[in-house]
Design a protein around this motif. Sequence first.
Motif, mmCIF file in Angstrom:
data_model
loop_
_atom_site.group_PDB
_atom_site.id
_atom_site.type_symbol
_atom_site.label_atom_id
_atom_site.label_comp_id
_atom_site.label_asym_id
_atom_site.label_seq_id
_atom_site.Cartn_x
_atom_site.Cartn_y
_atom_site.Cartn_z
ATOM 1 N N GLN A 245 6.033 4.672 -2.696
ATOM 2 C CA GLN A 245 5.382 5.635 -3.582
ATOM 3 C C GLN A 245 4.952 4.944 -4.869
ATOM 4 O O GLN A 245 5.493 3.899 -5.237
ATOM 5 C CB GLN A 245 6.359 6.777 -3.889
ATOM 6 C CG GLN A 245 6.823 7.512 -2.648
ATOM 7 C CD GLN A 245 7.851 8.585 -2.939
ATOM 8 O OE1 GLN A 245 8.260 8.787 -4.089
ATOM 9 N NE2 GLN A 245 8.293 9.268 -1.888
ATOM 10 N N LEU A 246 3.975 5.551 -5.541
ATOM 11 C CA LEU A 246 3.470 4.954 -6.776
ATOM 12 C C LEU A 246 4.591 4.747 -7.794
ATOM 13 O O LEU A 246 4.592 3.783 -8.559
ATOM 14 C CB LEU A 246 2.360 5.826 -7.364
ATOM 15 C CG LEU A 246 1.085 5.946 -6.522
ATOM 16 C CD1 LEU A 246 0.094 6.888 -7.184
ATOM 17 C CD2 LEU A 246 0.431 4.587 -6.298
ATOM 18 N N GLY A 247 5.554 5.636 -7.775
ATOM 19 C CA GLY A 247 6.676 5.539 -8.712
ATOM 20 C C GLY A 247 7.639 4.399 -8.408
ATOM 21 O O GLY A 247 8.538 4.121 -9.202
ATOM 22 N N ASP A 248 7.449 3.755 -7.277
ATOM 23 C CA ASP A 248 8.302 2.607 -6.945
ATOM 24 C C ASP A 248 7.851 1.337 -7.666
ATOM 25 O O ASP A 248 8.571 0.336 -7.667
ATOM 26 C CB ASP A 248 8.296 2.343 -5.438
ATOM 27 C CG ASP A 248 8.924 3.475 -4.642
ATOM 28 O OD1 ASP A 248 8.542 3.634 -3.456
ATOM 29 O OD2 ASP A 248 9.783 4.195 -5.190
ATOM 30 N N GLN B 142 0.855 -1.175 0.000
ATOM 31 C CA GLN B 142 0.000 0.000 0.000
ATOM 32 C C GLN B 142 0.903 1.241 0.000
ATOM 33 O O GLN B 142 1.970 1.253 0.648
ATOM 34 C CB GLN B 142 -0.871 -0.003 1.259
ATOM 35 C CG GLN B 142 -2.170 0.755 1.151
ATOM 36 C CD GLN B 142 -3.179 0.079 0.248
ATOM 37 O OE1 GLN B 142 -3.256 -1.142 0.170
ATOM 38 N NE2 GLN B 142 -3.958 0.893 -0.446
ATOM 39 N N GLU B 143 0.475 2.245 -0.718
ATOM 40 C CA GLU B 143 1.224 3.498 -0.733
ATOM 41 C C GLU B 143 1.494 3.963 0.689
ATOM 42 O O GLU B 143 0.625 3.866 1.554
ATOM 43 C CB GLU B 143 0.407 4.554 -1.492
ATOM 44 C CG GLU B 143 1.180 5.796 -1.890
ATOM 45 C CD GLU B 143 0.328 6.746 -2.727
ATOM 46 O OE1 GLU B 143 -0.876 6.494 -2.894
ATOM 47 O OE2 GLU B 143 0.892 7.751 -3.203
ATOM 48 N N ALA B 144 2.726 4.446 0.919
ATOM 49 C CA ALA B 144 3.194 4.969 2.210
ATOM 50 C C ALA B 144 3.615 3.878 3.193
ATOM 51 O O ALA B 144 4.173 4.199 4.250
ATOM 52 C CB ALA B 144 2.183 5.877 2.879
ATOM 53 N N GLU B 145 3.383 2.615 2.854
ATOM 54 C CA GLU B 145 3.801 1.552 3.750
ATOM 55 C C GLU B 145 5.174 1.019 3.351
ATOM 56 O O GLU B 145 5.789 1.465 2.387
ATOM 57 C CB GLU B 145 2.745 0.448 3.769
ATOM 58 C CG GLU B 145 1.426 0.936 4.384
ATOM 59 C CD GLU B 145 0.445 -0.186 4.624
ATOM 60 O OE1 GLU B 145 -0.541 0.065 5.361
ATOM 61 O OE2 GLU B 145 0.626 -1.297 4.087
ATOM 62 N N THR B 146 5.624 0.037 4.110
ATOM 63 C CA THR B 146 6.962 -0.536 3.921
ATOM 64 C C THR B 146 6.863 -1.936 3.352
ATOM 65 O O THR B 146 5.966 -2.704 3.728
ATOM 66 C CB THR B 146 7.717 -0.558 5.265
ATOM 67 O OG1 THR B 146 7.922 0.789 5.707
ATOM 68 C CG2 THR B 146 9.078 -1.237 5.115
ATOM 69 N N VAL B 147 7.760 -2.263 2.460
ATOM 70 C CA VAL B 147 7.790 -3.599 1.867
ATOM 71 C C VAL B 147 9.239 -4.075 1.826
ATOM 72 O O VAL B 147 10.167 -3.280 1.679
ATOM 73 C CB VAL B 147 7.176 -3.585 0.453
ATOM 74 C CG1 VAL B 147 7.998 -2.739 -0.514
ATOM 75 C CG2 VAL B 147 6.992 -4.989 -0.092
#
Lengths: 115, 114
Positions: free
Chosen positions: A83-86, A14-19
């Motif tokens: 971010q979406l760009g990731d 999810q955007e703003a979260e960590t993966v």
Amino acid sequence: AQTVTQSQPEMSVQEAETVTLSCTYDTSESDYYLFWYKQPPSRQMILVIRQEAYKQQNATENRFSVNFQKAAKSFSLKISDSQLGDAAMYFCAYRSLTNAGKSTFGDGTTLTVKP
Amino acid sequence: GAGVSQSPSNKVTEKGKDVELRCDPISGHTALYWYRQSLGQGLEFLIYFQGNSAPDKSGLPSDRFSAERTGGSVSTLTIQRTQQEDSAVYLCASSPSAVGYEQYFGPGTRLTVT
């Protein structure tokens, strides 16, 4: 011969979260380099982060950091504040110092970022 | 400065024809690499140049594949008598030297053999 394994063909965050993306490798060498590359749909491979095996400190580059476990031959990539760009395909790569002519790449992990 | 460039960006060819793929590395980079990337797959090493010589050709899949580099700069990958299994993206990368530096990649050439 070295091998690189990325066990997660696809990941979602999810955007703003960590993966965290996983990578393990096999080598008999004691010194080498490890890299994470990002490949968006444009096909352009972009270096995200690099780690020298002789350095104990984990590399960090802004929102990207690695967890390098030399004994376990593990090299995971953590993306914070996604971010979406990731969104892209991410490749882990091993580069020998003795056979420096080529890098060995994993099969990649496709990262999807949900808004 | 300018990055690694490759041409053509896309190439469609008929089975049995020869094709030439070109790579212009970053100026001053002595090491140059060719990789092949099949759809949704990782990168498969083909060949490495240090200057104009190729110390490692171990990845070339058959004798239909050849590559040369002239003037320590431009490189050409040639595939003779193309087959459908040659369809892939061919990526070129360059590096200031063979040791320790990351590789800077070009945008690739997508080859489709019909």
